[in-house]
Write an enzyme that holds these catalytic residues in place. Structure first.
Site, PDB file in Angstrom:
ATOM      1  N   ARG A  78       0.813  -1.221   0.000  1.00 61.47           N
ATOM      2  CA  ARG A  78       0.000   0.000   0.000  1.00 61.47           C
ATOM      3  C   ARG A  78       0.848   1.273   0.000  1.00 61.47           C
ATOM      4  O   ARG A  78       0.338   2.360  -0.209  1.00 61.47           O
ATOM      5  CB  ARG A  78      -0.954  -0.017   1.207  1.00 61.47           C
ATOM      6  CG  ARG A  78      -2.107  -0.995   1.025  1.00 61.47           C
ATOM      7  CD  ARG A  78      -2.826  -1.320   2.330  1.00 61.47           C
ATOM      8  NE  ARG A  78      -2.098  -2.317   3.123  1.00 61.47           N
ATOM      9  CZ  ARG A  78      -2.493  -2.774   4.303  1.00 61.47           C
ATOM     10  NH1 ARG A  78      -3.615  -2.320   4.839  1.00 61.47           N
ATOM     11  NH2 ARG A  78      -1.779  -3.671   4.950  1.00 61.47           N
ATOM     12  N   GLU A 220      -9.549 -10.462  10.113  1.00 62.63           N
ATOM     13  CA  GLU A 220      -9.017  -9.451   9.204  1.00 62.63           C
ATOM     14  C   GLU A 220     -10.162  -8.793   8.439  1.00 62.63           C
ATOM     15  O   GLU A 220     -11.196  -9.426   8.179  1.00 62.63           O
ATOM     16  CB  GLU A 220      -8.026 -10.091   8.222  1.00 62.63           C
ATOM     17  CG  GLU A 220      -6.770 -10.630   8.885  1.00 62.63           C
ATOM     18  CD  GLU A 220      -6.046  -9.574   9.707  1.00 62.63           C
ATOM     19  OE1 GLU A 220      -5.630  -8.543   9.143  1.00 62.63           O
ATOM     20  OE2 GLU A 220      -5.913  -9.768  10.935  1.00 62.63           O
ATOM     21  N   ASN A 235      -6.735  -4.809  16.335  1.00 58.75           N
ATOM     22  CA  ASN A 235      -5.482  -5.459  16.704  1.00 58.75           C
ATOM     23  C   ASN A 235      -4.343  -4.581  16.204  1.00 58.75           C
ATOM     24  O   ASN A 235      -4.323  -4.192  15.047  1.00 58.75           O
ATOM     25  CB  ASN A 235      -5.446  -6.843  16.039  1.00 58.75           C
ATOM     26  CG  ASN A 235      -4.071  -7.474  16.083  1.00 58.75           C
ATOM     27  OD1 ASN A 235      -3.359  -7.341  17.068  1.00 58.75           O
ATOM     28  ND2 ASN A 235      -3.715  -8.162  15.006  1.00 58.75           N
ATOM     29  N   ARG A 399      28.177  23.293   2.922  1.00 60.45           N
ATOM     30  CA  ARG A 399      28.105  21.914   2.430  1.00 60.45           C
ATOM     31  C   ARG A 399      29.023  21.008   3.255  1.00 60.45           C
ATOM     32  O   ARG A 399      29.791  21.492   4.083  1.00 60.45           O
ATOM     33  CB  ARG A 399      28.426  21.901   0.940  1.00 60.45           C
ATOM     34  CG  ARG A 399      27.296  22.575   0.124  1.00 60.45           C
ATOM     35  CD  ARG A 399      27.708  22.804  -1.312  1.00 60.45           C
ATOM     36  NE  ARG A 399      28.261  21.606  -1.893  1.00 60.45           N
ATOM     37  CZ  ARG A 399      29.119  21.595  -2.910  1.00 60.45           C
ATOM     38  NH1 ARG A 399      29.537  22.730  -3.434  1.00 60.45           N
ATOM     39  NH2 ARG A 399      29.565  20.464  -3.385  1.00 60.45           N
ATOM     40  N   LYS A 417      32.494  24.320   1.158  1.00 58.74           N
ATOM     41  CA  LYS A 417      32.530  22.860   1.033  1.00 58.74           C
ATOM     42  C   LYS A 417      33.924  22.389   1.402  1.00 58.74           C
ATOM     43  O   LYS A 417      34.903  22.971   0.943  1.00 58.74           O
ATOM     44  CB  LYS A 417      32.195  22.453  -0.403  1.00 58.74           C
ATOM     45  CG  LYS A 417      32.121  20.957  -0.599  1.00 58.74           C
ATOM     46  CD  LYS A 417      32.685  20.518  -1.929  1.00 58.74           C
ATOM     47  CE  LYS A 417      34.198  20.547  -1.923  1.00 58.74           C
ATOM     48  NZ  LYS A 417      34.815  20.013  -3.151  1.00 58.74           N
ATOM     49  N   TYR A 432      32.521  31.652  -2.804  1.00 62.56           N
ATOM     50  CA  TYR A 432      32.577  30.199  -2.827  1.00 62.56           C
ATOM     51  C   TYR A 432      33.924  29.766  -2.276  1.00 62.56           C
ATOM     52  O   TYR A 432      34.973  30.113  -2.831  1.00 62.56           O
ATOM     53  CB  TYR A 432      32.392  29.640  -4.250  1.00 62.56           C
ATOM     54  CG  TYR A 432      32.652  28.149  -4.267  1.00 62.56           C
ATOM     55  CD1 TYR A 432      31.844  27.289  -3.510  1.00 62.56           C
ATOM     56  CD2 TYR A 432      33.723  27.602  -4.963  1.00 62.56           C
ATOM     57  CE1 TYR A 432      32.100  25.926  -3.464  1.00 62.56           C
ATOM     58  CE2 TYR A 432      33.981  26.234  -4.920  1.00 62.56           C
ATOM     59  CZ  TYR A 432      33.162  25.408  -4.159  1.00 62.56           C
ATOM     60  OH  TYR A 432      33.419  24.063  -4.108  1.00 62.56           O
ATOM     61  N   SER A 471      38.038  42.057  -2.331  1.00 63.68           N
ATOM     62  CA  SER A 471      36.817  41.607  -2.993  1.00 63.68           C
ATOM     63  C   SER A 471      37.098  41.114  -4.409  1.00 63.68           C
ATOM     64  O   SER A 471      38.050  41.564  -5.050  1.00 63.68           O
ATOM     65  CB  SER A 471      35.824  42.757  -3.072  1.00 63.68           C
ATOM     66  OG  SER A 471      35.479  43.146  -1.772  1.00 63.68           O
TER      67      SER A 471
END
Ligand code: UD1
Ligand code: CA
Length: 533
Positions: A78, A220, A235, A399, A417, A432, A471
């Site tokens: 299901r 059932e 049950n 990250r 990262k 980055y 910068s």
């Protein structure tokens, strides 16, 4: 009375209607399949004992040893999924792991998990390291009763009670299991059921009682008459049974039902026919004991766990501004006087210190956050370690393998990262930083990019203490900027910069006096005549 224990090693007939290969629980159940070297349970007497009822005394204890048997071999149709139902995550854990944690919390000495559908994955999710967990294999999913029979070998020699649990009960609490086991032991019936009453019992097995109020059987949904379906007591797939009243009677169960399966629930009627009593503990908190069958129930179970977690955190001194929109996984820890704003997800093995603030819309996964750190709204942080007193965001993306030392700052639109930022260093805007080792008190200017990838491999950028990066600098890795150096804005740094040096790589500025008045847009708009040219 109780059947004497079966001598170890005696072969058992297959349950009716099964292929012998599926095996009534023999460890060689998967023939020629060394992928499933099923660990036998070992002598029960070696097991450290913990009795949730608190009773002590070696001889009787051993007899009443509590083991659990978790049924986790079904796929769960299901769910409409390729993945086993038991592997679907609920508040940060595969469903079946919640059940295992509940049994551990209830003081169960050992657990046997019946696996079958996606057996490797289910076993992987549970883990092989815990010596108190053993696995049994059900090759074909012929029903819950058949699943239990497949674990007979793993339970051999055990003389106490077995707590049998469906694997799809993520919200089940250890306290409930303890109450249920105590109930079972005080009633002295060979089998006790945990039931609950719900207004819309569709899909669940109904608990049928006789005129005296005693449980006579479980039917059932697919096998029930309309009157039986009207029963609202269901049950829950949670049973406590004397192991001596389990296997022999269960082998009498047939596949003569609508689903053609061997139902564990038939044990009720079989024992009743033998004149035994069935005890039923009706659990008042239905939501906790409802099996998850489809994705609506999955979502409902997850929400219930998030709510439980939110309540526990608030009671322990954490402020949640809007608990209803805050999703914190079960195993997360958060220190006192921390504040979690709305719309936050905190996932996995995240540990957060005291007096931390997490801004709205942020998502943290497998992180450590030090005391007093502030995470401004809409930040995403994964598998990273953040020290004390840091400030992150808004809109920052840390990250995996980012480390921020105490007092570091990562501002808006900065991505990191596999990088470390030393104590007091800052990258406040638009940058980055990948594969970078950055020392203390470094200033990373807006727009700085580590060019860490040459199309084939990743390279490291090293920036030592007290460096100033102007910068819009590109640092073409591998490259090192040594202590105290200064990189002028707009530079492309391809060579190492010595200590305390200035590095500049931009083109020299050219200035032409009066050029704009003669050739700039205003001049062109007004026409050349005005300038007399
Ligand atoms: C079962 C009960 C039902 C109860 C409901 C509660 C039976 C016959 N019915 O129905 O009375 O109301 O749980 O949620 O037991 N499993 C196996 N091997 C199998 C079949 C199932 O290991 O061959 C496992 C599943 O992985 C699952 C558990 O047993 O963890 C229950 O199976 P499920 O199919 O969900 O049972 P229900 O039909 O919901
Ligand atoms: Ca179910």
């Amino acid at each position: 009375m109780l059947t004497p224990p079966r001598p170890a090693g005696v072969g058992l007939p297959a349950p009716p209607g099964t292929k012998p290969a599926a095996g009534a629980g023999a460890s060689q159940a998967a023939p020629g399949n060394s992928v499933y070297p099923l660990r036998p349970m070992g002598a029960v007497s070696e097991v450290a004992h913990h009795d949730p009822t608190g009773r002590k005394g070696p001889a009787s204890d051993r007899k009443r040893e509590l083991l659990s048997l978790i049924l986790a071999a079904g796929l769960g149709k299901r769910m409409q999924s390729r993945t086993s139902k038991l592997l679907h995550e609920v508040a940060g854990r595969p469903m079946v792991r919640h059940v295992i944690e509940a049994t551990k919390g209830a003081g169960v000495a050992r657990t046997v998990v019946v696996i079958g559908s996606q057996a490797d994955e289910v076993r992987g999710a549970i883990g092989d390291h815990d010596k108190r967990i053993a696995f049994a294999f059900q090759k074909d999913q012929l029903g819950t009763g058949h699943a239990v029979l497949c674990a007979e070998r793993q339970l051999q020699g055990h003389q106490g009670d077995v707590l049998i649990l469906n694997g799809d009960l993520p919200s089940l609490r250890p306290e409930t299991l303890q109450t249920f086991v105590a109930f079972h032991r005080s009633h002295g019936a060979p089998l006790s059921l945990l039931t609950t009453v719900i207004p819309e019992p569709h899909g669940y097995g109904r608990v049928i009682r006789n005129y005296g109020g005693d449980v006579s059987r479980i039917v059932e949904e697919t096998d029930a008459t309309p009157e039986e379906r009207a029963t609202q007591e269901i049950n829950c797939g949670i049973y406590c049974v004397d192991s001596q009243a389990l296997f022999r009677p269960l082998r009498q169960a047939t596949r003569d039902n609508a689903q053609g399966e061997i139902y564990l629930t038939d044990l009720v009627e079989i024992l009743r026919k033998e004149g035994r009593k069935i005890a039923a503990y009706r659990h008042p908190e239905s939501r906790e004991v409802l099996g998850v069958n489809d994705r609506r129930e999955l979502a409902a179970a997850a929400l219930a766990l998030y709510k439980r977690k939110a309540d526990a955190l608030m009671l322990s001194g954490v402020s949640l501004i809007d608990p209803g929109s805050t999703y914190i996984d079960t195993q997360v820890t958060i220190g006192r006087d921390s504040t979690i704003e709305p719309g936050v997800m905190i996932q996995g093995d995240t540990r957060i210190g005291a007096e931390v603030r997490i801004g709205c819309g942020s998502r943290l996964f497998d992180c450590q956050i030090g005391d007093g750190t502030e995470i401004l709204p809409y930040s995403v942080i994964a598998s990273s370690r953040v020290g004390r007193g840091c400030r992150i965001g808004p809109f920052a993306h840390l990250r995996p393998d980012t480390t921020l030392d105490e007092g570091a700052r990562i501002g808006n639109f900065v991505e990191t990262k596999k990088s470390r930022l030393g104590r007091g260093s800052k990258a406040n805007h638009l940058a980055y930083l990948g594969d970078a080792e950055i020392g203390r008190d470094v200033n990373i200017g807006a727009g700085t990019i580590t060019c860490n990838y040459d199309g084939v491999a990743k390279h490291r950028t090293i920036i030592e203490d007290d460096v100033f990066i102007g910068s819009d600098t590109q640092l073409v890795a591998p490259v090192r900027v040594k202590r105290g150096a200064f990189v002028g804005a707009g530079s492309t740094i391809t060579k190492d910069v010595p200590s305390h040096a200035l590095a500049l790589s931009r083109a020299r500025q050219e200035t032409k006096e009066g050029w704009a008045r003669r050739f700039g847009p205003a001049a062109r708009r007004n026409g050349p005549s005005r300038e007399g040219g």
